[in-house]
Structures are given as C-alpha cells and as structure tokens.
Design an enzyme around this catalytic site. Structure first.
Site, PDB file in Angstrom:
ATOM      1  N   GLY A 533       0.828  -1.200   0.000  1.00  0.00           N
ATOM      2  CA  GLY A 533       0.000   0.000   0.000  1.00  0.00           C
ATOM      3  C   GLY A 533       0.856   1.240   0.000  1.00  0.00           C
ATOM      4  O   GLY A 533       2.091   1.175   0.054  1.00  0.00           O
ATOM      5  N   GLY A 535       1.055   5.233   1.709  1.00  0.00           N
ATOM      6  CA  GLY A 535       0.485   6.114   2.720  1.00  0.00           C
ATOM      7  C   GLY A 535       1.048   7.509   2.571  1.00  0.00           C
ATOM      8  O   GLY A 535       1.799   7.790   1.642  1.00  0.00           O
ATOM      9  N   ASP A 651      -2.581  10.947  11.344  1.00  0.00           N
ATOM     10  CA  ASP A 651      -3.124  10.359  10.119  1.00  0.00           C
ATOM     11  C   ASP A 651      -3.885   9.088  10.450  1.00  0.00           C
ATOM     12  O   ASP A 651      -3.679   8.037   9.838  1.00  0.00           O
ATOM     13  CB  ASP A 651      -1.998  10.095   9.113  1.00  0.00           C
ATOM     14  CG  ASP A 651      -2.550   9.845   7.705  1.00  0.00           C
ATOM     15  OD1 ASP A 651      -3.744  10.140   7.485  1.00  0.00           O
ATOM     16  OD2 ASP A 651      -1.798   9.362   6.858  1.00  0.00           O
TER      17      ASP A 651
END
Ligand SMILES: *[C@@H]1O[C@H](CO)[C@@H](O)[C@H](O)[C@H]1NC(C)=O
Ligand SMILES: *[C@@H]1O[C@H](CO)[C@@H](O)[C@H](O)[C@H]1NC(C)=O
Ligand SMILES: *[C@@H]1O[C@H](CO)[C@@H](O)[C@H](O)[C@H]1NC(C)=O
Ligand SMILES: *[C@@H]1O[C@H](CO)[C@@H](O)[C@H](O)[C@H]1NC(C)=O
Ligand SMILES: *[C@@H]1O[C@H](CO)[C@@H](O)[C@H](O)[C@H]1NC(C)=O
Ligand SMILES: *[C@@H]1O[C@H](CO)[C@@H](O)[C@H](O)[C@H]1NC(C)=O
Ligand SMILES: *[C@@H]1O[C@H](CO)[C@@H](O)[C@H](O)[C@H]1NC(C)=O
Ligand SMILES: *[C@@H]1O[C@H](CO)[C@@H](O)[C@H](O)[C@H]1NC(C)=O
Ligand SMILES: *[C@@H]1O[C@H](CO)[C@@H](O)[C@H](O)[C@H]1NC(C)=O
Ligand SMILES: *[C@@H]1O[C@H](CO)[C@@H](O)[C@H](O)[C@H]1NC(C)=O
Ligand SMILES: *[C@@H]1O[C@H](CO)[C@@H](O)[C@H](O)[C@H]1NC(C)=O
Length: 842
Positions: A533, A535, A651
């Site tokens: 992924g 970020g 976050d």
C-alpha cells in the site's frame, strides 16, 4: 451482637446450634461496619461498609510478610488498598487488634503484648462513647455520641497514596491540617516513599509533586477559575466527575465528586506520576488520566524564561525578547540554564508582550488580587518596576483578577489550545513595533535568509555525515544485523531519562539496523508485486526475511528534513512505544538518503479492506466491530497519555488500522509524523493527513493537538458502525459527508438507522444500545470545537461503561453555507486565532 446472641442461646442446646448457625451466616453475609467503644477488631476480622463497597482489616502486601491495617475495595481482586494506618510500623504477627478507646477518644492499633503500632490523635470525647464506622465513601470515621455525634477523627484527613472522591486535598487553615499524598516505597511496602504530592500555599496555591520533599518534579499550575493552568484538557465538570477548588481564609483544597454513584474512581500517586483510575469491568482498573505525561511536564524543563512546546523541534525555545544563557548547551538539548533578557528593562518605557495559551509560570513568589480587573492589573504591573509579568487570575466568565510575578518566570509550557495568556514585561526595543510594516518585512526577510543559510549548512553537514555513516555500515556488513544501540547511545541525547529508568528497558530495546541488501532482497528489490500500500509518508512493501519471518517495510518518502541523529532518536522513541494495539516496530534501515522502517506483518490487511467492501464487511459482526473500536481507543489512549511521550498520530484512518490473525486492531504509522519533524510555523507546515479524517482546525489552520486525533477517531467510529466511507470533507451534503448524515439522523432521534443493518442483525437490545453509544461517542469526537471534544480517556470510559453518562453532542466540525439550524458556521472555516499565538510564543 454476637455476645448477646450467645447469652440468650445458653438456654437449650438445639437453640444454641440454631443460633450459632444464624450467627455464622449473618457474620459472613453481612459483616458489621462499626466498632463500638471499648471493643476491638482482631486480625482476621473485617469491617464492611453498608453497601459493601469498602472493607477494612489486616492485610499482607504481596512480596511482604508484615501485617498492616488498611482499607480496600471489597469486591475487587487483587485487593486495591486505598489507605494504610501503620505505614511506618509494620506488625510482624497476626495478634494485632484495633480498639476504640473511650477514655482517650481515639483508635489504637496494638498487638497482644500491648505494643502500640499506630494510634489516631487523642480527642475530647464528651460522653465517653465514641464509635468508629467505615463509610461507603471509603472514609473511616471516629464519631462521638455512639457514632452519631461530632467527628473526632477521619481517615480522609490522613491520606496514604490515594485520593477517593469526596476527599479534600490540601489545607484546613484553622487546624493547620495539611492533607497530602505520599507514595508507597514499593508495591510490596506501604512505608512512605520518595515522592509526595501537596498543595503549596506560598504565593498563589498550586499542586506539586515533590521528590524527597525538596525538588519539584511536576507542577499543575494555579487554578484559573475553570481548571489548572497546566491542564487545559481537564474537564472540571464533565458528565461523570466534578472538580472543586476552594481558596478562602479557612480552606485551600481541591476535591472531586462523582455524579453517578456507580463509578468507582481513585487517584493515586504512583512514584513520580499521579494517576486517576476508573473501574471498568471486565477490563478492571483503567487509566483515565495521568500527570506528568509529556516531555514538557518535568518541572522547569526549559529553565527560566524558556517556553516548552511538545509540538516544536527542539521543544525548548526562549520567550520573545530573551535568548539562551548558554547557546552551546541549547544545541546539546540541555536547556536547563534557561534564557536571559536581550535588553535591560528601563522601567518607565517598558511594555508587555503576550504569550498565549501557556501554563502560567511558577507562582510560588507571585501575588494575586482577585478583586481588580485585568486592565488595572496591567497598570499595577506597569507602575511597579519589580513586576516582570502579569496575567488574569480567573478566566471563567471573561478575564478578571490579577496575578503578578516579580521573580524569574519558570516552567512555562505552550499548548495548542486552552491554557492562559501571560503578559511579559519587555524593554521597548524588544517589543514588535506596532503597524510598522517595513520593519516587520525586513525582519521576515532576515528570518528567511538566515533559515536558508541554516538549511544550506545543514545539508552540507548532512552529506558529510551520511558519507561517514555509509562507510561505517559497510565496515560492519559481515554480520547480518547490527544492533544499533551501542553506537546510538553517544549520538542520541536521552530525551526522557525517567522513562528509561522506570521501565528499565532502555538497554534491552530490540531495535535492529537492517542493511539495505537484506531489505532489497526480501522485497524482491521493491517489486510492484510486493507492494502492500501507499500512505502519506511513503510506500509499504511485504518482505520475507531469512528464517521465514514476514515483515512490512515502510520506505519513507524523501521529503523528510530530518538529520540522521534526529531520525535515530525518533526511531528509538517509536520502538519504545509498545502496546497490543500498536503495530510493533522491529527496526530500521538507513542507506544514503533512504530511510526505511521495518514492522511486524499483519495477516488480515487493514480495516478499510473489510468495512468498505460489501462481501467482506459481513465477516465483521457487531461484537467484533465493537472490540475493534475499543482496541483502537486503547491504542490511541496509550499514544496520547500512557506512553508519557504524547504522540499525536495525525493520520488516523481505516487504512492505518491493521488487523492481525485474530482480527485484533493495531494502529500503524504512529510516530511517523514525528520523523518528518515539526515546523511550528503554521505557514510552512506541511499538512499531512487524509481527506475526510482531518479536523477543521488542522485542515484549515494546521493546528494539531490530541483533539485532532480524537476527531479522526470519531470519523473512524462512525465509519465502522455504518460501513460507509466519509467522502466529502466539510460539506453538509448528506450524500457524501457521513458526518452530516449521522448528525441529521441523530437530531431526528433516528440514530439507529445509521447502523449497518446486516451487521447488527441478530443483536440483542444490549448490543444495540452499545452501537448507539458508539454513534454518540463518534459524534462527540467530531464536534467542531476542539475544546468540546472529549479526550481519549473519557472516550474510553464512555465506550467501556454504558452506565457512565455521555453528554449530548453538538454540531460536528464541517463547513456549510446552508446551515440547517441557523447557527453561523463560518467559525469552523476561518482562522480561529490559535495559529497566531503559535508564532508569537517563540
Ligand atoms: C469504656 O471503658 C472505660 C474505662 O476503660 C469506661 O470508663 C467506660 O465506661 C467504658 N465505656 C463503655 C460504654 O463501656
Ligand atoms: C484507653 O487509653 C488509656 C490511656 O490513654 C488507657 O489507660 C486505657 O486502658 C485504654 N482503654 C482501653 C479500653 O484500651
Ligand atoms: C480538649 O478540650 C480542652 C478544653 O476545652 C482544650 O483545651 C483542648 O485543647 C482540647 N483538646 C483537643 C485535642 O481538642
Ligand atoms: C533527601 O533530602 C535529604 C535532606 O533533606 C538529603 O540528606 C538526602 O540525601 C536526600 N535524598 C536523596 C535520595 O536525594
Ligand atoms: C455539572 O454537570 C452536571 C451534569 O452534567 C450538571 O447537572 C451540573 O449542573 C453541572 N454543574 C455546574 C456547576 O456546571
Ligand atoms: C471557605 O470555603 C469552604 C468550602 O466552600 C466553606 O465551608 C468555608 O466556610 C469558607 N470559608 C470562608 C471564610 O468563606
Ligand atoms: C503504578 O503504575 C504502574 C504502571 O503505570 C501500574 O502497573 C501500577 O498498577 C500502578 N500502581 C498503582 C498502585 O496504581
Ligand atoms: C526609558 O525609555 C524611555 C523611552 O524609550 C526614555 O524616554 C527614557 O529616557 C528611558 N529611561 C532611562 C532611565 O533610560
Ligand atoms: C522565590 O523566591 C526565592 C527567594 O527569592 C527564590 O530562592 C526562589 O527561587 C523563587 N522561586 C521561584 C519559583 O521563583
Ligand atoms: C512592587 O512589587 C514588589 C514585589 O511584588 C512589592 O514588594 C512592592 O511593595 C511593590 N511596590 C509598590 C510601590 O507597590
Ligand atoms: C471567576 O469568575 C466567575 C465569573 O465572574 C465567578 O463566578 C467565579 O466565582 C470566579 N472564581 C473565583 C475563584 O474567583
């Protein structure tokens, strides 16, 4: 009762047996709460308060053999002792007994030989008939008149290490009684330890934690009419607790009361930390609040005229108009020598510069006058050449009253919001010239110029350093892993010695330095297929280390401005954060400009993979989701307060909640924000975060605090209960903004329809009210004003205990031109003034 029963039973043997049985059952089922005059309580017997909350008797602490007389919660195991009588005189055998002595009007703890181990102060008894009773509050009271008359003595006046609701902490000036806390020496030894917590009455009253009675460890600041100046997160009257502070001619104390009787709460001085616990079954004692909790809390961390700000790097700076006494030491992050005035005061021509949102400096030598206005206060300070600063003494209902300092300003801490405004006296030449634009501009230019020079210098230094370090790593490449600790010790200034001392883990931290080859090999040279992924801070890859260990490697984006030392420091710090609801950091890799973090691998990907997908969503039923919400709350609570570093995630989102094999939630990416450094100047700060989860004040003004994380948490909770993604940011469009939609349903009294029906299908009434509570807490967390949002401790309590009261949420934070209830909504969209103060404070 026993004696009279026995006497009556002497008549017939059968009746005797019967009565003995009754006596046996009644004495176990409902023990007495009272000791009458001239009678005693022997070791082995206990008193139990009327509603069976507290129990008093003899006990032996774990790892000890001595006997003590104390009070503990009756139904909580292991026993939580809240008061000890003979702290300083342990008894060795089990022959002790506590007697109510009628003639002396006191309680006496003695053994069989008559040796007295403890006694209460003698008092004047009028009828010679006092009795001692254990109350449901945990207070053990000696009262005249058979237990109904005047209070002769009470345990609440002589606390051990614990404050219970209803207890007064501080001074009774008439009798000179000072009620304060003293720690146990160790968990197995109730004898008085090194730390005490007291109210210091000199100057303006403040609570302190002292070491050895002489050196201050922590100070909570004066009461400002609403809260302690040093604790802006404190809610003086929240739905469960109410805080009282009294300062008049007869009393100086504070105390806490609990609104709903069901909530058990205790406040304990645990070595150098004051902690409030709340009893939340089945988890047990849960930490609700603790102090000190971050790097700015140790007393006078930045020295005189220094201002400490946890969100700045470095955390210490000098107040405007002051510069470091020892610039060399400041470079080494030792700021204890503090700051000195740039220009001498000339008395008549001086002015004042505000330091906003701060913890007011030590008031031991300050004076207070609650009767005058702040304007009069300013005049009074201006007129007296020894006045160095002033502030309002009461901020509730508009600023009023006056505190004046005439000795150096010590222990100032800067907050993101809340706190008080302090007006510092400065020579005219050190004050910013009002309205003189050209001067401001040239000053700004100078700052920019010096910053660029610094940047260039820094870059140069970095390259030299990086080169040196690469060489060093290569030299060591024969071994597969190199433990960083030794080489780091002399590089990294130890930021928080107390943490290391306390946990004793400092030297055994398992931070591993991975070399670049290992990482590249394990991720197939960062192959696309290994990518897990992406970020805000970089890309995550799956890696297979030798030995079959699977890891997640986060390759940080290159825009970090941090130097190598700082990076290592932060990695060390993150590695210290260990909690079941945080992803564990295994190590890092530094190669040239590349920085990578290596984490444990989570089998079940992340939360967004499940909740936003129709098919997979069904795998997470409500009980599982509730556990996930609780787990996230626990992890965040740990980051915000328990870890003592106060880490703000910045976050938090569904994609950053990873799930392990058993679907336990683990927060990832915490602490990464720290690695990117914090520039407190709001203009240049990069707002990192994710659309849809950012609080208004952060998105608009770049102001972040723990309450911005609370906001993100609220969004996350609403997403988890509804299986819907919050797409629109601060819009009132109910199609895109989950917050608007949830708020609308809530106001219509229709909050249950927010829940994903497939998920709560088959849930009973209790489970549904649990889900409803989650909606309410979610909405409380996304309220517009950061001050209104609960802190994580309160969130955790409201979630963990449905009988705890939760307030009604107010308007969520989003901008809207078509406000439904006619409230003007612009405030959330505009600069709210907080940022300005951030700049001024430095
Ligand atoms: C308690 O004992 C004292 C003397 O020891 C005696 O004077 C007093 O009357 C006793 N009180 C009661 C209620 O028995
Ligand atoms: C009470 O204390 C007095 C001395 O203060 C002592 O003489 C007396 O025996 C005590 N009474 C009891 C019942 O222990
Ligand atoms: C008891 O009363 C006497 C006379 O009223 C007084 O002098 C004394 O201080 C009192 N003692 C205590 C411990 O209150
Ligand atoms: C505590 O203070 C006393 C003097 O008040 C001093 O003698 C002693 O060494 C101190 N102990 C520690 C551990 O600092
Ligand atoms: C404190 O809070 C409780 C419950 O929310 C409320 O009933 C009470 O009026 C409040 N008291 C004050 C003084 O604000
Ligand atoms: C001080 O405050 C306490 C608690 O509110 C009160 O009982 C006491 O009477 C007050 N004393 C004065 C002198 O006002
Ligand atoms: C003291 O703190 C530690 C860790 O914070 C905790 O495990 C322990 O239970 C606390 N002791 C008491 C008496 O609350
Ligand atoms: C103090 O400053 C004022 C204004 O700047 C000036 O007029 C005055 O002479 C100064 N006084 C002294 C003693 O320097
Ligand atoms: C208060 O004044 C005393 C005596 O001048 C001084 O020693 C002490 O450091 C001062 N304390 C603070 C906190 O200013
Ligand atoms: C000025 O302040 C000092 C310290 O607070 C005080 O001792 C002195 O009396 C004040 N002088 C006047 C004229 O008020
Ligand atoms: C602070 O000001 C408010 C509003 O004027 C007032 O109600 C309150 O009693 C004041 N508190 C103190 C401690 O003076």
């Amino acid at each position: 009762m026993v004696v009279t029963a026995m006497a009556a039973a002497a008549v017939r043997p059968l009746a005797l047996l019967l009565l003995l049985l009754i006596v046996f059952f009644s004495s176990t089922a409902s023990a007495s709460d009272t000791i009458l005059v001239n009678s005693s309580l022997a070791d082995g017997q206990t008193l139990v308060s009327a509603s069976e909350v507290f129990e008093l008797g003899f006990f032996t602490p774990p790892t000890s053999t001595a006997r003590f007389l104390g009070i503990w919660y009756k139904d909580i195991s292991p026993a939580t002792v809240v008061w000890v009588a003979n702290r300083e005189a342990p008894m060795s055998g089990t022959t002790g007994s506590l007697t109510v002595n009628g003639t002396g009007g006191r309680l006496v703890l003695a053994d069989r030989s008559g040796r007295v181990f403890w006694s209460s102060a003698p008092s004047n008894v009028s009828g010679g008939n006092p009795a001692a009773r254990l109350l449901d509050s945990g207070n053990f009271v000696l009262q005249d008149g058979g237990g109904a008359g005047e209070v002769l003595w009470q345990s609440f006046d002589y606390p051990s290490d614990t404050l219970l609701p209803g207890m007064k902490f501080g001074w009774d000036l008439a009798s000179g009684l000072d009620r304060y806390l003293t720690t146990w020496s160790s968990p197995g030894d109730p004898s008085p330890g090194d730390y005490t917590s007291k109210i210091d009455r000199r100057g303006v009253p403040e609570g302190f934690i002292w070491f050895n009675g002489t050196s201050p460890v922590y100070r909570d600041g004066p009461w400002n009419g609403q809260q302690f100046s040093g604790e802006p997160d404190m809610e003086p009257n929240n739905t469960n607790f109410r805080f009282h502070f009294v300062d008049n001619r007869t009393d100086v104390y504070y105390s806490l009361s609990v609104h709903s009787g069901g909530v058990l709460s205790r406040f304990v001085l645990n070595q150098s930390i004051a902690q409030r616990y709340v009893w939340l079954p089945p988890a047990g004692w849960s930490l609700y609040w603790s102090m000190p909790r971050d790097q700015c809390d140790p007393y006078a961390h930045c020295g005189a005229y220094g201002v400490c700000d946890t969100s700045a790097s470095p955390i210490c700076s000098c107040a405007a108009g002051f510069s470091p006494v020892s610039p060399q030491n400041w470079e080494l992050m030792d700021s204890s020598a503090g700051c000195a005035r740039r220009t001498r005061l000339n008395c008549t021509g001086d002015g004042f510069l505000p330091l906003r949102s701060v913890k007011l400096p030590d008031t031991t030598n300050a004076t207070m006058d609650a009767t005058i206005s702040v304007d009069q206060c300013r005049q009074r300070c201006q007129a007296n050449c020894s006045c160095l600063a002033y502030s309002a003494s009461n901020i509730s209902g508009g600023d009023s009253g006056c505190i004046i300092w005439s000795s150096p300003l010590i222990d100032i801490k800067k907050f993101a919001y809340g706190g008080d405004d302090l007006y510092v006296r400065l020579a005219a030449s050190d004050l910013p010239a009002n309205g003189d634009d050209s001067r401001k501009k040239s000053a700004a230019l100078a700052v920019v110029l010096s910053l660029s020079v610094l940047l260039l210098l820094g870059l140069g230094a970095f390259f030299v350093w990086a080169k040196f370090f690469r060489k060093k790593v290569r030299l060591d490449e024969s071994g597969q892993r190199i433990t960083l600790f030794d080489s780091w010790n002399h590089l990294a200034p130890v930021r928080d010695r107390t943490v290391e001392d306390e946990t004793g883990q400092g030297k055994e931290l398992n931070v591993t330095l991975f070399d670049m080859n290992t990482i590249a090999f394990s991720t197939d040279n960062f192959a696309k297929s290994a990518k897990l992924g992406e970020g805000g801070f970089g890309t995550v890859y799956k890696g297979e280390l030798g030995g079959g260990q699977t890891v997640a490697v986060k390759r940080l984006s290159k825009y970090s401005t941090q130097g190598l030392d700082e990076f290592k420091n932060e990695v060390m710090l993150i590695a210290k954060l260990q909690h079941v609801n945080l992803v564990r950091l295994l190590g890092c890799c530094i190669h040239g400009e590349e920085r990578m973090l290596v984490y444990e691998y989570m089998e079940n990907k992340s939360l967004d993979y499940f909740i936003f997908d129709k098919a997979r969503s069904a795998q997470l039923d409500w009980p599982k989701r509730f556990d996930i919400i609780l787990g996230i709350a626990r992890g965040l609570l740990y980051l915000h307060q328990d870890s003592r570093f106060k880490v703000i995630h910045r976050d938090l989102k569904a994609g950053n909640i990873l799930l392990d094999r058993d679907m336990n939630p683990k927060i990832s990416d915490f602490g990464v924000a720290r690695i990117f450094g914090d520039d407190t100047d709001s203009h240049t700060r990069k707002v990192v975060g994710t659309y849809g989860y950012m609080s208004p004040e952060y998105a608009m003004d770049g102001v972040f605090s723990v309450k911005s994380d609370v906001f993100s948490f609220g969004v996350l909770v609403l997403e988890i209960v509804s299986s819907r993604k919050n797409r629109g940011m601060y819009s009132s469009d109910e199609q895109t903004s989950l917050l608007s939609y949830a708020w609308k349903l809530w106001r219509e009294g229709n909050a249950l329809s927010l829940l994903d029906e497939a998920v709560v299908a088959g849930c009973g009434e209790y489970r549904r009210s649990e889900a409803l509570r989650c909606v309410q807490v979610g909405l409380l967390c996304v309220q517009e004003r950061p001050e209104d949002r609960p802190h994580m401790a309160a969130v955790f309590m409201m979630l963990g205990n449905l009988s705890a009261v939760a307030p009604q949420p107010r308007h969520p934070g989003f901008c809207s031109s078509t406000s439904t209830d006619g409230e003007p909504m612009t405030s959330a969209c505009t600069v709210n003034g907080v940022t300005v103060t951030v700049v001024e404070g430095r």
